[in-house]
Scaffold this motif. Structure first.
Motif: not given
Length: 186
Positions: A174-178, A102-104
């Protein structure tokens, strides 16, 4: 995330000594924040994580329920509030993930999660059993608590699925943000 709200959960145990349908609504799971990580291993090639954790406090499930079925030889029916308190000595789990860009940046997404737990005690309170018959309801609650091991033996796979959902929601948040490279340092 503590309490963690599960909107709907259906446990349909249709065979064996416990033949029970338990339909939960707005189930809050509390004390997940007390979980301590004992062991953790991540395989970066397979995106697999193995973990062993233990809660410092009892895990509490509180919400609305509806049930119909039998426990051992006794019929059970009811609809109302429930509270289940489970003492757990440890959880052992495996999380299978896959990379998502996502986004590189590469993030991890949970594909499958499986948890097993070792219970040391369980207390259960189901309100409004037998259409509000207090004597029957109180006696059934006593019976359930005296026979918690047998009850949990039959329901444990479904409850482990609930814990898997709970841990999965927390972990995926957590994993979706970091990005992976900020979690796994080489």
């Amino acid at each position: 995330m503590d309490p963690l709200r599960i909107s709907t959960l259906l446990i349909d145990q249709g065979k064996g000594p416990v033949s029970l349908k338990l339909d939960f609504k707005d189930l809050d799971i509390s004390n997940l924040k007390s979980v301590i990580i004992d062991k953790i291993h991540y395989n970066a090639e397979t995106y697999s994580l193995d973990a062993e954790v233990h809660p410092q406090k009892s895990i509490m499930l509180d919400g609305d329920y509806e049930t119909n079925g039998k426990v051992l030889i006794l019929p059970i029916v009811g609809k109302g509030r429930c509270k289940i308190v489970i003492d757990v000595s440890k959880f052992v789990g495996t999380v299978q993930m896959k990379p998502v860009v996502k986004n590189g940046n590469k993030y991890l997404e949970i594909v499958k999660i499986a948890w097993k737990f070792t219970p040391t005690n369980m207390k259960i309170k189901l309100d409004n059993l037998f259409n509000g018959d207090k004597a029957l309801g109180d006696n059934m609650n006593v019976f359930l608590n005296e026979n918690w091991r047998e009850l949990l033996k039959e329901l444990q796979p479904a409850i482990e699925e609930v814990f898997g959902q709970a841990f999965g929601q927390i972990a995926q948040s957590f994993l979706s943000r970091v990005p992976e490279n900020q979690i796994i340092l080489e």
